[in-house]
Enzyme design. Structure first.
Site, PDB file in Angstrom:
ATOM      1  N   GLY A 704     101.975  41.995 -14.738  1.00 57.34           N
ATOM      2  CA  GLY A 704     102.084  43.363 -15.236  1.00 57.34           C
ATOM      3  C   GLY A 704     100.771  44.123 -15.241  1.00 57.34           C
ATOM      4  O   GLY A 704     100.726  45.275 -15.684  1.00 57.34           O
ATOM      5  N   CYS A 809     118.813  60.789   4.349  1.00 57.75           N
ATOM      6  CA  CYS A 809     119.775  61.793   3.920  1.00 57.75           C
ATOM      7  C   CYS A 809     120.000  61.727   2.408  1.00 57.75           C
ATOM      8  O   CYS A 809     121.070  61.362   1.933  1.00 57.75           O
ATOM      9  CB  CYS A 809     121.078  61.563   4.683  1.00 57.75           C
TER      10      CYS A 809
HETATM   11  N1  LLP Z   1     106.178  37.831 -13.540  1.00 57.81           N
HETATM   12  C1  LLP Z   1     107.455  38.205 -13.679  1.00 57.81           C
HETATM   13  C2  LLP Z   1     108.387  37.354 -14.386  1.00 57.81           C
HETATM   14  C3  LLP Z   1     107.895  39.424 -13.130  1.00 57.81           C
HETATM   15  O1  LLP Z   1     109.146  39.800 -13.287  1.00 57.81           O
HETATM   16  C4  LLP Z   1     106.979  40.234 -12.428  1.00 57.81           C
HETATM   17  C5  LLP Z   1     107.407  41.509 -11.847  1.00 57.81           C
HETATM   18  C6  LLP Z   1     105.654  39.776 -12.320  1.00 57.81           C
HETATM   19  C7  LLP Z   1     105.290  38.596 -12.880  1.00 57.81           C
HETATM   20  C8  LLP Z   1     104.617  40.569 -11.604  1.00 57.81           C
HETATM   21  O2  LLP Z   1     104.400  41.819 -12.200  1.00 57.81           O
HETATM   22  P1  LLP Z   1     103.193  42.731 -11.676  1.00 57.81           P
HETATM   23  O3  LLP Z   1     101.932  42.044 -11.982  1.00 57.81           O
HETATM   24  O4  LLP Z   1     103.370  42.961 -10.224  1.00 57.81           O
HETATM   25  O5  LLP Z   1     103.346  44.024 -12.442  1.00 57.81           O
HETATM   26  N2  LLP Z   1     109.137  47.259  -8.313  1.00 57.81           N
HETATM   27  C9  LLP Z   1     108.360  47.660  -9.451  1.00 57.81           C
HETATM   28  C10 LLP Z   1     107.740  46.490 -10.167  1.00 57.81           C
HETATM   29  C11 LLP Z   1     108.755  45.474 -10.575  1.00 57.81           C
HETATM   30  C12 LLP Z   1     108.126  44.262 -11.187  1.00 57.81           C
HETATM   31  C13 LLP Z   1     109.104  43.148 -11.290  1.00 57.81           C
HETATM   32  N3  LLP Z   1     108.569  41.991 -11.917  1.00 57.81           N
HETATM   33  C14 LLP Z   1     107.307  48.658  -8.980  1.00 57.81           C
HETATM   34  O6  LLP Z   1     107.241  48.957  -7.797  1.00 57.81           O
HETATM   35  O7  LLP Z   1     106.552  49.194  -9.784  1.00 57.81           O
END
Ligand code: LLP
Length: 857
Positions: A704, A809
């Site tokens: 995150g 579209c």
């Molecule tokens: N760990 C778990 C259990 C997760 O569900 C996720 C992301 C991460 C780690 C990694 O999170 P990060 O460090 O990348 O924030 N499509 C969305 C983001 C969805 C994240 C899903 N889970 C976007 O484009 O902002």
């Protein structure tokens, strides 16, 4: 228009308090004179002098002579420092003597006080005239009282008529001409004027700004420059919100609203005169005269719809008046407001209902003592039930056309939802929206609200005509110039790739490695896992594995992908963190011996035999989710992720029954978080739950980690580390895991796409490109803002405001709104940056468009 062109320059107390500062004033005056016209310098008293004069006024008459002597000596010493003859101060000193021996001195009559206060400006302007003339810029001394005359207003009390009065001015071409004849450079006093009887009067707090504005209009000046200690007006108080952006251009009304609702840079009263005269007003930084500052004029409102600033006032008192008899009763409000008038109180905001009227009293407009308030309440109690709510703070969003932005304020409103809002008020001039909350929570809210406004694009910070750099960027040491982003350095290669490949994602491995190294500096973390859902390009995975990262997967297919491309990676370094995956995927993962995380009782209760003998982790929902958008927050009651803490005991019991060992606890509350404290909080909460698991070996606090968008502050990894270290010291028995995705790859990827056509419709300029929401879904899905540049014309100035759209579209197929770009033509290559995370992996074949190529630099 008069032939003589004037520029008015105003300098406050600190700007006239040292020789070096006077030298700066001289330089600035000369550079303005070089424009060919005349200069009028308006000055405040030397720093601290007005306070000393106040002390003198308040002192017993017998004690005044000593205080006066101190002031005389101080100014003579300053004259010596400036290298000018102290004899030029004789007239001011004589005036001081007269004041001391005046028959009005004992009673501290208001006209007498005004005369005493005026001495400060008389002293500083005398010193300035002599110093500037001695330094080669012949400067005439002008008594402001000969030009500015004050009018008493109908409801004005004695105090205001002498010590806080106003001037009405009009352009006087003859005066402009006559003064120009007397000398091209003139200096005069701020703060002071005369009344119709010829007495000295004061223009009140911030009066020097008002003087400068009045002179600007009187002389028909080409501009008024207010020189201060800050680089201009900002989108929020920079001391509370370091990401606040410089406001480059405002119209008079917006500036008035911002000044009235809290910004201290400019006194709200000074805008009336310049608006009247149509004189542009600039705010500039004395210490950094080359910075552009803020320009306020009549055309400032022509840009896009945008909240310009979020301001706040503290010390606000709410008076709530409740009456059942009031419904439809003629004259109730008139009665109530009459009491406010009688106690000399000016009402600011008003909210009304059938049986309640609540109003706010602004401390800057009211002499609000406990006594006045008590007397008011006693009077009001005759007609209604009164409740006083204080201390409150009023938080105001300012922007022209506020009502047309309401639909974009959901995140801002959500932020208020968690607080106690006492009153909401929308100004009838459609310029502001104000929330009154408890004073104690206001300051902490400001940075979050500011961030929401930028994210929701309600604050159009990427429009360079309106918004300048952040306070933080402006206060960074000057020699630190940020390196160009890699995709600008590698522009030629990228243009070539685009020519050969068509639309393509391009990744920069060195950027990924750099980010990985930065994370690995966070000492308390024992193991890093990369969340491959962010970007699963095989070479990128290999690079991270080579650097010591494990990999985190969310599906059996991701696990298989990892096993195929990183064959040497130990199964124990692969995490499987599914959510609502079918049973078969759990079986495959268990069979492959990777670390499986369970986030629902169903798995253990229904598929128990699959878990016999396994080591597992439990994912907990620590509620409320965090992150850049509602759709990426994975905590709280509405979220489908994780076990509620209250289910943990049951999960533990089920695991015991099926013969599985719980060796890890896991939490991940969302994506795109920029608050450095977040992970320490998760860590502490998870650790507190850990005590009851005897086989526990590690805690995984998720990913995150956010990357900053325009105007946002970078995540401070040192603060993240410090927060984690504190928790680690309490729970050294468990290893700490983290699993970021975005942070490692977002800035390492750009999407290259070609301009296919442009269109101008209803005044909106569209630039069409050959990759849309099929290639990059984030803008459509989360209103995500990705930097967009015309790579072909990287060196050309941005001259157009455009909406960048794809070929899909759907009306949501917009990659960027209201972006400033050079005029773009068919064939130009557009780079969409920060596209390395959740870009290619979320691409789709909608409208039968092929998937986009991925290229590694
Ligand atoms: N760990 C778990 C259990 C997760 O569900 C996720 C992301 C991460 C780690 C990694 O999170 P990060 O460090 O990348 O924030 N499509 C969305 C983001 C969805 C994240 C899903 N889970 C976007 O484009 O902002």
């Amino acid at each position: 228009m008069s032939a003589a062109q004037w520029i008015v320059l105003k300098f406050g107390g600190t700007s006239v308090s040292t020789k070096a500062r006077w030298a700066t004033i001289g330089k600035l005056a000369n550079s303005r004179l070089a424009e060919g016209g005349c200069v009028l310098i308006v000055v405040s008293a030397v720093s601290g002098v007005t306070d000393q004069l106040k002390a003198l006024i308040e002192a017993e008459p017998a004690a005044r002579a000593e205080l006066a002597q101190r002031l005389v000596e101080q100014h003579r010493a300053f004259a010596a420092e400036l290298g000018v003859d102290a004899a030029i101060l004789a007239e001011v000193e004589a005036e001081l003597d007269e004041c001391l021996s005046s028959p009005h001195a004992a009673a501290r009559a208001f006209p007498w006080q005004a005369r005493v206060f005026a001495l400060g400006e008389l002293w500083s302007s005398r010193l300035g005239a002599a110093f500037l003339t001695a330094s080669g810029t012949t400067t005439e001394w002008l008594d402001a009282r000969t030009q500015l005359s004050a009018q008493a207003l109908p409801n004005q009390g004695d105090w205001a008529r002498h010590l806080s009065t106003t001037c009405q001015v009009q352009h006087a071409p003859a005066l402009a001409e006559q003064l120009a004849q007397a000398g091209r450079s003139q200096i005069t006093q701020g703060f002071i004027a005369r009344n119709l009887s010829g007495e000295t009067v004061l223009l009140g707090r911030g009066g020097s700004d008002t003087s400068a504005a009045c002179f600007g209009t009187l002389l028909g000046a080409s501009r008024v420059e207010i020189w201060t200690d800050v680089p201009g007006m900002f989108s929020a108080n920079p001391r509370r919100v370091p990401q606040a952006r410089l406001l480059r251009h405002l119209d008079y009304d917006e500036a008035q609203e911002i000044a009235t609702t809290g910004a201290k840079v400019l006194h709200p009263r000074c805008l009336g005169p310049v608006r009247e005269g149509g004189v542009p007003l600039w705010i500039k930084d004395t210490q950094r005269p080359d910075l552009e500052g803020t320009c306020i004029d009549a055309s400032g409102g022509d840009g896009p719809l945008s909240v310009k600033a979020i301001s706040h006032r503290i010390g606000v008192t709410l008076v709530s008046m409740e009456s059942i008899g009031m419904w439809q009763q003629v004259g109730f409000l008139a009665d109530v407001f009459d009491y406010f008038r009688r106690h000399g109180l000016s009402v600011d905001l008003i909210g009304s209902a059938e049986t309640n009227v609540t109003v706010s009293l602004d401390p800057s407009e009211n002499l609000l003592s406990a006594d006045t308030l008590e007397a008011l309440c006693a009077d009001l109690a005759r007609v209604c039930r009164v409740k006083v709510i204080a201390p409150c703070a009023a938080i105001t969003l300012v922007g022209r056309g506020m009502r047309r932005m309401l639909h974009r304020l959901s995140e801002v409103l959500a932020e208020f939802g968690e607080q106690r809002v006492h009153l909401v008020s929308q100004s009838s001039n459609n310029l502001n929206l104000t929330f009154v909350v408890d004073e104690s929570i206001a300051e902490a809210l400001l940075p979050r609200l500011h961030e929401h406004l930028i994210r929701a694009r309600v604050m159009a910070v990427d429009d360079a005509r309106l918004f300048g750099p952040s306070w933080e960027a402006l206060s960074a040491p000057e020699d630190v110039t940020l390196p160009l982003p890699w995709w600008q350095r590698e522009r030629d290669k990228l243009l070539q790739i685009a020519a050969e490949q068509g639309p393509a994602y391009v990744y920069h491995l060195d950027s990924v490695r750099n980010q990985a190294r930065r994370l690995q500096q966070i000492e308390p973390v024992d193991r890093w896992f990369y969340a491959i859902k962010a970007n699963d390009h095989p070479q990128l995975l290999q690079a991270l594995v080579a650097q010591g990262f494990g990999l985190e997967c969310v599906s059996a297919a991701e696990v298989a992908h990892v096993q195929r491309h990183c064959a040497d990676l130990d199964a124990a370094r692969i995490m499987f963190t599914p959510n609502f995956a079918p049973r078969d995927e759990y079986r495959q993962a268990l069979a492959a011996d990777v670390m499986v995380t369970v986030d629902a009782l169903h798995a253990l209760a229904q598929w128990g035999e699959d878990f016999a003998g396994a080591q597992i982790a439990l994912r907990v929902d620590l509620g409320p989710g965090r992150g850049h958008h509602d759709k990426v927050r994975t905590g709280g009651s509405a979220s489908k992720f994780g076990l509620a803490p209250s289910e943990l005991a049951q999960a533990q019991e089920l695991a015991r029954k099926v013969g599985a060992k719980v060796v890890g606890l896991h939490a991940h509350l969302g994506s795109g978080i920029l608050d450095p404290q977040h992970w320490a909080e998760v860590y502490a909460q998870l650790a507190a739950l850990g005590e009851r698991f005897v086989d526990l070996r590690w805690l995984d606090i998720g990913g995150g980690l956010g990357v900053p968008g325009q105007g946002e502050r970078e995540l401070d990894l040192d603060l993240v580390a410090a927060g984690l270290a504190k928790v680690k010291a309490l729970y050294p028995q468990w290893a700490l895991h983290m699993e970021p995705g975005r942070y490692l790859v977002a800035d390492a990827g750009v999407l290259l796409t070609r301009v296919t056509q442009t269109k101008l419709k209803h005044g909106v300029r569209f630039v069409g490109v050959d990759a849309g929401m099929n290639a990059l879904l984030r803008p459509a899905l989360y209103d995500a803002v990705h930097p967009i540049a015309n790579l072909t014309r990287l060196d050309e100035p941005a001259t157009e405001t455009v909406t960048v759209v794809g070929p899909i579209c759907e009306s949501g197929d917009v990659l960027g709104r209201e972006r400033r770009l050079p005029a773009s033509v068919e064939g130009d290559i557009i780079a969409i940056a920060q596209a390395g995370a959740y870009g290619a992996v979320m691409a789709n074949r909608y409208n039968r468009r092929p998937l986009i190529a991925e290229v590694l630099l």
